[in-house]
Design a protein around this motif. Structure first.
Motif, short mmCIF file in Angstrom:
data_model
loop_
_atom_site.label_atom_id
_atom_site.label_comp_id
_atom_site.label_asym_id
_atom_site.label_seq_id
_atom_site.Cartn_x
_atom_site.Cartn_y
_atom_site.Cartn_z
N ALA A 1 36.02 20.47 74.38
CA ALA A 1 36.25 20.35 75.82
C ALA A 1 37.01 19.07 76.12
O ALA A 1 36.84 18.05 75.44
CB ALA A 1 34.92 20.35 76.57
N ALA B 1 30.83 23.63 77.49
CA ALA B 1 32.04 22.80 77.56
C ALA B 1 31.99 21.86 78.77
O ALA B 1 32.46 20.72 78.69
CB ALA B 1 33.28 23.69 77.63
N ALA C 1 32.35 17.96 78.28
CA ALA C 1 33.43 17.22 78.94
C ALA C 1 32.88 16.00 79.68
O ALA C 1 33.44 14.90 79.60
CB ALA C 1 34.18 18.13 79.89
N HIS D 1 42.70 27.02 78.61
CA HIS D 1 42.06 27.08 77.30
C HIS D 1 43.16 27.08 76.26
O HIS D 1 44.10 27.87 76.33
CB HIS D 1 41.21 28.35 77.18
CG HIS D 1 40.39 28.41 75.92
ND1 HIS D 1 39.48 27.44 75.59
CD2 HIS D 1 40.33 29.33 74.93
CE1 HIS D 1 38.89 27.76 74.45
NE2 HIS D 1 39.39 28.90 74.03
N THR E 1 39.95 24.46 72.84
CA THR E 1 39.56 23.46 73.83
C THR E 1 39.67 23.98 75.25
O THR E 1 40.72 24.45 75.69
CB THR E 1 40.43 22.20 73.68
OG1 THR E 1 40.38 21.76 72.32
CG2 THR E 1 39.93 21.10 74.59
N TRP E 2 38.55 23.85 75.98
CA TRP E 2 38.52 24.17 77.41
C TRP E 2 38.99 22.93 78.17
O TRP E 2 38.47 21.83 77.96
CB TRP E 2 37.11 24.55 77.84
CG TRP E 2 36.55 25.71 77.07
CD1 TRP E 2 35.79 25.67 75.94
CD2 TRP E 2 36.72 27.09 77.38
NE1 TRP E 2 35.49 26.94 75.52
CE2 TRP E 2 36.04 27.84 76.39
CE3 TRP E 2 37.38 27.78 78.40
CZ2 TRP E 2 36.00 29.22 76.39
CZ3 TRP E 2 37.34 29.17 78.40
CH2 TRP E 2 36.65 29.87 77.40
#
Length: 241
Positions: free
Chosen positions: A26, A79, A83, A105, A118-119
Protein backbone atom coordinates in the motif's frame (compact mmCIF):
# COMPACT_ATOMS: atom_id res chain seq x y z
CA UNK A 1 -20.52 -4.77 -4.69
CA UNK A 2 -19.16 -4.15 -8.17
CA UNK A 3 -15.99 -2.63 -6.70
CA UNK A 4 -15.60 -5.51 -4.24
CA UNK A 5 -15.68 -8.06 -7.06
CA UNK A 6 -13.35 -5.96 -9.19
CA UNK A 7 -10.79 -5.52 -6.40
CA UNK A 8 -10.89 -9.21 -5.53
CA UNK A 9 -10.08 -10.06 -9.14
CA UNK A 10 -7.13 -7.67 -9.11
CA UNK A 11 -5.84 -9.37 -5.96
CA UNK A 12 -6.28 -12.84 -7.45
CA UNK A 13 -4.48 -11.87 -10.63
CA UNK A 14 -1.52 -10.45 -8.72
CA UNK A 15 -1.17 -13.67 -6.73
CA UNK A 16 -1.56 -16.09 -9.63
CA UNK A 17 0.24 -14.43 -12.55
CA UNK A 18 3.86 -13.60 -13.15
CA UNK A 19 7.01 -15.54 -12.46
CA UNK A 20 6.55 -14.89 -8.72
CA UNK A 21 3.39 -13.93 -6.80
CA UNK A 22 3.15 -10.20 -6.22
CA UNK A 23 3.43 -9.09 -2.59
CA UNK A 24 0.41 -7.05 -1.40
CA UNK A 25 1.43 -3.48 -0.56
CA UNK A 26 0.00 0.00 0.00
CA UNK A 27 1.06 3.58 -0.72
CA UNK A 28 -0.42 6.87 0.47
CA UNK A 29 -0.04 10.16 -1.40
CA UNK A 30 -0.28 12.95 1.18
CA UNK A 31 -1.33 16.31 -0.23
CA UNK A 32 -1.39 19.94 0.79
CA UNK A 33 -2.02 23.25 -0.99
CA UNK A 34 0.77 25.74 -1.57
CA UNK A 35 1.53 28.85 -3.59
CA UNK A 36 3.19 26.57 -6.15
CA UNK A 37 0.20 24.25 -6.55
CA UNK A 38 -0.39 20.90 -4.91
CA UNK A 39 2.51 19.59 -2.86
CA UNK A 40 3.10 16.02 -1.75
CA UNK A 41 5.57 14.19 0.46
CA UNK A 42 8.20 12.29 -1.51
CA UNK A 43 10.80 10.14 0.24
CA UNK A 44 14.12 8.75 -0.96
CA UNK A 45 14.65 5.07 -0.18
CA UNK A 46 17.83 3.72 1.35
CA UNK A 47 19.99 2.43 -1.51
CA UNK A 48 20.35 -0.97 0.20
CA UNK A 49 16.66 -1.94 0.07
CA UNK A 50 14.00 -2.51 -2.61
CA UNK A 51 13.59 0.55 -4.87
CA UNK A 52 16.81 1.86 -3.31
CA UNK A 53 17.68 5.42 -4.25
CA UNK A 54 14.29 6.10 -5.81
CA UNK A 55 11.95 8.82 -4.59
CA UNK A 56 8.60 7.34 -3.57
CA UNK A 57 5.44 8.10 -1.62
CA UNK A 58 5.16 6.65 1.91
CA UNK A 59 4.28 2.97 1.67
CA UNK A 60 5.31 -0.65 1.93
CA UNK A 61 4.13 -4.22 2.13
CA UNK A 62 0.96 -5.21 3.98
CA UNK A 63 2.01 -6.95 7.20
CA UNK A 64 0.14 -9.62 9.16
CA UNK A 65 -0.82 -7.15 11.90
CA UNK A 66 -2.50 -4.94 9.29
CA UNK A 67 -5.05 -7.73 8.79
CA UNK A 68 -6.02 -8.19 12.45
CA UNK A 69 -9.80 -8.12 12.98
CA UNK A 70 -10.35 -7.93 9.21
CA UNK A 71 -11.64 -10.38 6.63
CA UNK A 72 -8.56 -12.39 5.65
CA UNK A 73 -9.30 -11.86 1.95
CA UNK A 74 -9.99 -8.12 2.14
CA UNK A 75 -6.75 -6.70 0.78
CA UNK A 76 -8.20 -3.21 0.39
CA UNK A 77 -9.15 -2.88 4.07
CA UNK A 78 -5.73 -4.19 5.08
CA UNK A 79 -4.08 -1.82 2.60
CA UNK A 80 -5.79 1.14 4.26
CA UNK A 81 -4.36 0.13 7.62
CA UNK A 82 -0.92 -0.48 6.09
CA UNK A 83 -0.91 2.88 4.29
CA UNK A 84 -1.67 4.73 7.51
CA UNK A 85 0.98 2.75 9.39
CA UNK A 86 3.63 3.44 6.76
CA UNK A 87 2.85 7.17 6.77
CA UNK A 88 3.41 7.19 10.53
CA UNK A 89 6.55 5.03 10.44
CA UNK A 90 8.28 6.64 7.46
CA UNK A 91 7.26 10.29 7.80
CA UNK A 92 5.60 10.66 11.24
CA UNK A 93 2.35 11.74 9.58
CA UNK A 94 -1.01 10.75 11.07
CA UNK A 95 -3.61 9.42 8.62
CA UNK A 96 -7.14 8.12 9.22
CA UNK A 97 -7.43 4.87 7.21
CA UNK A 98 -11.18 5.39 6.68
CA UNK A 99 -10.57 8.75 5.00
CA UNK A 100 -8.16 7.48 2.35
CA UNK A 101 -9.25 7.77 -1.29
CA UNK A 102 -8.41 4.65 -3.29
CA UNK A 103 -7.52 5.71 -6.82
CA UNK A 104 -5.23 3.08 -8.38
CA UNK A 105 -3.73 -0.40 -8.19
CA UNK A 106 -0.32 -1.12 -9.70
CA UNK A 107 1.20 -4.50 -10.56
CA UNK A 108 4.77 -4.71 -11.96
CA UNK A 109 5.74 -6.67 -15.09
CA UNK A 110 5.52 -10.46 -14.77
CA UNK A 111 9.30 -10.86 -15.05
CA UNK A 112 10.21 -8.33 -12.33
CA UNK A 113 12.46 -10.02 -9.72
CA UNK A 114 10.50 -8.65 -6.74
CA UNK A 115 6.92 -7.69 -7.37
CA UNK A 116 4.61 -5.58 -5.20
CA UNK A 117 0.92 -5.30 -6.03
CA UNK A 118 0.30 -1.86 -4.59
CA UNK A 119 -2.94 -0.10 -3.69
CA UNK A 120 -2.56 3.67 -4.10
CA UNK A 121 -4.48 6.01 -1.79
CA UNK A 122 -4.61 9.79 -1.49
CA UNK A 123 -5.40 12.02 1.49
CA UNK A 124 -5.04 15.58 2.69
CA UNK A 125 -2.05 15.82 5.01
CA UNK A 126 -2.44 16.96 8.59
CA UNK A 127 -0.61 19.85 10.20
CA UNK A 128 2.12 17.78 11.87
CA UNK A 129 5.72 18.17 10.76
CA UNK A 130 7.21 15.49 8.53
CA UNK A 131 9.98 13.51 10.25
CA UNK A 132 11.66 10.69 8.30
CA UNK A 133 12.63 7.41 9.97
CA UNK A 134 16.29 7.75 8.84
CA UNK A 135 16.44 4.00 8.27
CA UNK A 136 14.56 2.77 5.23
CA UNK A 137 14.11 6.45 4.35
CA UNK A 138 17.19 8.68 4.08
CA UNK A 139 15.64 11.89 2.76
CA UNK A 140 12.22 13.44 2.48
CA UNK A 141 10.71 16.60 1.02
CA UNK A 142 7.45 18.35 0.36
CA UNK A 143 7.54 18.89 -3.41
CA UNK A 144 5.04 20.48 -5.72
CA UNK A 145 3.96 18.06 -8.43
CA UNK A 146 5.44 20.30 -11.10
CA UNK A 147 8.79 20.59 -9.32
CA UNK A 148 9.02 16.83 -8.84
CA UNK A 149 8.36 16.18 -12.52
CA UNK A 150 10.88 18.83 -13.55
CA UNK A 151 13.56 17.50 -11.21
CA UNK A 152 13.03 14.04 -12.67
CA UNK A 153 13.30 15.43 -16.20
CA UNK A 154 16.59 17.10 -15.27
CA UNK A 155 17.94 13.85 -13.82
CA UNK A 156 18.04 15.09 -10.22
CA UNK A 157 15.69 12.44 -8.83
CA UNK A 158 14.66 8.93 -9.92
CA UNK A 159 10.97 8.05 -10.12
CA UNK A 160 9.33 4.69 -10.87
CA UNK A 161 6.51 4.77 -13.47
CA UNK A 162 3.67 4.59 -10.88
CA UNK A 163 5.12 7.58 -9.02
CA UNK A 164 5.64 9.58 -12.22
CA UNK A 165 2.13 8.88 -13.53
CA UNK A 166 0.60 9.79 -10.16
CA UNK A 167 2.47 13.10 -10.07
CA UNK A 168 1.44 13.79 -13.66
CA UNK A 169 -2.20 13.10 -12.78
CA UNK A 170 -2.15 15.33 -9.69
CA UNK A 171 -0.48 18.13 -11.64
CA UNK A 172 -3.71 18.53 -13.63
CA UNK A 173 -5.61 19.76 -10.56
CA UNK A 174 -5.66 23.26 -9.07
CA UNK A 175 -5.91 22.31 -5.40
CA UNK A 176 -6.25 19.40 -3.00
CA UNK A 177 -10.06 19.53 -2.76
CA UNK A 178 -10.32 19.37 -6.55
CA UNK A 179 -7.85 16.49 -6.74
CA UNK A 180 -9.40 14.37 -3.99
CA UNK A 181 -12.92 14.98 -5.28
CA UNK A 182 -12.01 13.95 -8.82
CA UNK A 183 -10.06 10.87 -7.71
CA UNK A 184 -12.92 9.80 -5.46
CA UNK A 185 -15.52 10.17 -8.19
CA UNK A 186 -13.76 8.17 -10.89
CA UNK A 187 -13.32 4.38 -10.70
CA UNK A 188 -9.94 3.27 -9.37
CA UNK A 189 -7.52 2.64 -12.25
CA UNK A 190 -5.87 -0.75 -12.74
CA UNK A 191 -2.32 -0.93 -14.09
CA UNK A 192 -0.79 -4.34 -14.75
CA UNK A 193 2.40 -3.22 -16.45
CA UNK A 194 4.00 -4.62 -19.58
CA UNK A 195 7.22 -3.17 -20.97
CA UNK A 196 7.81 -2.89 -24.70
CA UNK A 197 10.81 -1.56 -26.62
CA UNK A 198 10.77 1.11 -29.29
CA UNK A 199 13.57 2.72 -31.27
CA UNK A 200 13.48 5.66 -28.85
CA UNK A 201 13.44 3.67 -25.61
CA UNK A 202 11.25 1.61 -23.27
CA UNK A 203 7.48 1.99 -23.15
CA UNK A 204 5.33 0.94 -20.16
CA UNK A 205 1.89 -0.13 -21.39
CA UNK A 206 -1.40 -0.91 -19.67
CA UNK A 207 -4.76 -2.36 -20.68
CA UNK A 208 -6.34 -0.15 -23.31
CA UNK A 209 -3.13 0.32 -25.27
CA UNK A 210 -3.09 -1.21 -28.76
CA UNK A 211 0.33 -2.71 -28.10
CA UNK A 212 -0.48 -4.16 -24.68
CA UNK A 213 -1.37 -7.73 -25.71
CA UNK A 214 1.68 -8.16 -27.94
CA UNK A 215 4.21 -5.93 -26.13
CA UNK A 216 4.50 -4.02 -29.40
CA UNK A 217 4.59 -0.23 -28.89
CA UNK A 218 4.34 0.33 -32.65
CA UNK A 219 0.86 -1.24 -32.90
CA UNK A 220 -1.67 1.25 -34.22
CA UNK A 221 -4.70 2.14 -32.11
CA UNK A 222 -5.53 3.37 -28.63
CA UNK A 223 -2.87 4.49 -26.21
CA UNK A 224 -2.46 3.88 -22.47
CA UNK A 225 1.26 4.11 -21.89
CA UNK A 226 4.25 5.92 -20.48
CA UNK A 227 7.02 6.57 -22.98
CA UNK A 228 10.29 6.62 -21.05
CA UNK A 229 12.61 8.15 -23.60
CA UNK A 230 15.96 9.84 -23.06
CA UNK A 231 14.56 13.18 -24.17
CA UNK A 232 11.77 12.93 -21.59
CA UNK A 233 8.77 10.98 -20.35
CA UNK A 234 5.33 11.26 -21.97
CA UNK A 235 2.07 9.79 -20.66
CA UNK A 236 -0.66 8.95 -23.19
CA UNK A 237 -4.18 7.83 -22.29
CA UNK A 238 -6.68 8.16 -25.13
CA UNK A 239 -9.54 6.93 -22.91
CA UNK A 240 -8.96 9.51 -20.18
CA UNK A 241 -11.95 11.63 -19.29
Amino acid sequence: EKDRVRFAEWTRSARETGETPAIPAATVVLLRDSGHGIETIILRKNSKIAFGGMWVFPGGRIDAEDRLDLDADDDVAAARVAAAREAREEADMIVDPSGLVLFAHWVPPAIAPKRYATWFFAARAGSEQMVIDDGEIVEGEWMSTGAALERHHEGEIELAPPTWVTLHTLHLFDDVDHALGALDERPARYHETRIGRSDDGPVAMWAGDAGYATNDPSAEGGRHRLEMFEQGYRYLDTDAH
